[in-house]
Write an enzyme that holds these catalytic residues in place. Structure first.
Site, PDB file in Angstrom:
ATOM      1  N   GLY A  53       0.754  -1.215  -0.158  1.00  0.00           N
ATOM      2  CA  GLY A  53      -0.035   0.087   0.008  1.00  0.00           C
ATOM      3  C   GLY A  53       0.883   1.306  -0.113  1.00  0.00           C
ATOM      4  N   MET A  68      -3.428  -7.391  -7.327  1.00  0.00           N
ATOM      5  CA  MET A  68      -2.637  -8.480  -7.945  1.00  0.00           C
ATOM      6  C   MET A  68      -3.787  -9.514  -8.482  1.00  0.00           C
ATOM      7  SD  MET A  68       0.234  -7.642  -7.511  1.00  0.00           S
ATOM      8  CE  MET A  68       1.256  -9.031  -8.198  1.00  0.00           C
ATOM      9  N   ARG A  69      -5.045  -9.270  -8.770  1.00  0.00           N
ATOM     10  CA  ARG A  69      -6.237  -9.960  -9.394  1.00  0.00           C
ATOM     11  C   ARG A  69      -6.373  -9.631 -10.738  1.00  0.00           C
ATOM     12  NH1 ARG A  69      -5.585 -14.209  -6.909  1.00  0.00           N
ATOM     13  NH2 ARG A  69      -7.547 -15.191  -8.034  1.00  0.00           N
ATOM     14  N   ASN A 110      -4.033   1.868 -13.669  1.00  0.00           N
ATOM     15  CA  ASN A 110      -3.197   0.744 -12.907  1.00  0.00           C
ATOM     16  C   ASN A 110      -1.685   1.399 -13.184  1.00  0.00           C
ATOM     17  OD1 ASN A 110      -2.186  -1.864 -11.804  1.00  0.00           O
ATOM     18  ND2 ASN A 110      -1.605  -2.416 -14.036  1.00  0.00           N
ATOM     19  N   HIS A 140       2.476   0.008 -13.072  1.00  0.00           N
ATOM     20  CA  HIS A 140       3.200  -1.189 -13.452  1.00  0.00           C
ATOM     21  C   HIS A 140       4.356  -0.753 -13.469  1.00  0.00           C
ATOM     22  CE1 HIS A 140       3.872  -5.009 -14.999  1.00  0.00           C
ATOM     23  NE2 HIS A 140       4.634  -4.720 -15.784  1.00  0.00           N
TER      24      HIS A 140
HETATM   25  C1  GRF Z   1       4.013  -1.637  -7.073  1.00  0.00           C
HETATM   26  O1  GRF Z   1       5.310  -1.826  -7.460  1.00  0.00           O
HETATM   27  C2  GRF Z   1       3.266  -1.480  -8.624  1.00  0.00           C
HETATM   28  O2  GRF Z   1       3.781  -1.411  -9.705  1.00  0.00           O
HETATM   29  C3  GRF Z   1       2.603  -3.067  -8.735  1.00  0.00           C
HETATM   30  O3  GRF Z   1       2.415  -3.472  -7.077  1.00  0.00           O
HETATM   31  C4  GRF Z   1       3.231  -2.669  -6.574  1.00  0.00           C
HETATM   32  C5  GRF Z   1       2.746  -2.218  -5.221  1.00  0.00           C
HETATM   33  O4  GRF Z   1       3.129  -1.754  -4.237  1.00  0.00           O
HETATM   34  N1  GRF Z   1       1.550  -3.104  -9.454  1.00  0.00           N
HETATM   35  P1  GRF Z   1       2.467  -0.979  -3.042  1.00  0.00           P
HETATM   36  O5  GRF Z   1       1.634  -2.139  -2.387  1.00  0.00           O
HETATM   37  O6  GRF Z   1       1.832   0.314  -3.372  1.00  0.00           O
HETATM   38  O7  GRF Z   1       3.642  -0.708  -2.096  1.00  0.00           O
END
Ligand code: GRF
Length: 204
Positions: free
Chosen positions: A31, A109-110, A126, A128
């Site tokens: 988060g 992550m879904r 999103n 990435h």
């Molecule tokens: C990030 O690195 C993002 O690019 C990827 O998941 C990670 C999430 O990090 N999709 P966080 O939970 O916001 O610290």
């Protein structure tokens, strides 16, 4: 070469719509991006409100972050749904129940389905950890290290059905150092994520 030098210049003050954008944040883990978005709102760099944080792992740190900030949080544990579509329908309900208009995936992550995408057309974002279209999918930072690229970075994009596709809103470039480890590179990419995600939401 520092990351900041070759990352895109972000205009300040950022373009703002008149009324705050009402965000639903979807997160599965730590988060830190939620934190960065909330901090940008506090600094008035981003004209938005976080209406709800939706998370799918009961132990996710993001739930503590939401609670520390007094944000409503909804656990939708994917293991309790029969299908991806059923989870998406629950997400839609939670977003609407909390009067949110934008779905901001911050480490969600879904895989999502047409059910969610059609419900919030062009309003799902999103982030990435690569310069898309390079290295989509999981373990993007590892993929970049293995490929031996000299620069990588992060991308904020609109979400479409194909994973990590969709129009790109903003990217930041992070040079790969010869002695980089997965951890060191990931940390520098995340620093840039925290910078561009609020800025990208402001112009989306
Ligand atoms: C990030 O690195 C993002 O690019 C990827 O998941 C990670 C999430 O990090 N999709 P966080 O939970 O916001 O610290």
């Amino acid at each position: 070469m520092t990351d900041a030098l070759i990352s895109p210049a972000i205009p300040k003050p950022l373009p703002q719509s008149e009324s705050p954008a009402k965000l639903a944040i979807l997160a599965s883990g730590n988060g830190s991006n939620l934190e960065a978005i909330a901090a940008a709102i506090d600094r008035e760099d981003l004209n938005a409100t976080i209406q709800v944080v939706i998370y799918n792992n009961p132990d996710a740190q993001v739930a503590n972050r939401a609670s520390d900030r007094g944000l409503p949080a909804v656990l939708l544990n994917h293991r309790e749904f029969d299908s991806r579509e059923a989870l998406d329908r629950a997400i839609i309900n939670a977003v609407k129940d909390h009067d949110a208009e934008w779905v901001i995936m911050a480490g969600w992550m879904r895989r999502v389905t047409e059910v969610l995408i059609n419900a919030f057309s062009k309003r799902i974002l999103n982030i990435h950890p690569s310069l898309l279209p390079s290295f989509p999918g999981i373990r993007a930072v590892e993929q970049a290290l293995t490929a031996g690229v000299k620069v990588t970075g992060c991308t904020v994009h609109y979400v479409e059905l194909v994973i990590d596709s969709g129009p790109i809103i903003m990217q930041a470039v992070v040079p790969v150092q010869p002695d980089d480890t997965l951890q060191s590179l990931q940390t520098r990419i995340q620093t840039q994520e925290h910078r561009i995600y609020p800025a990208a939401i402001a112009i989306a």
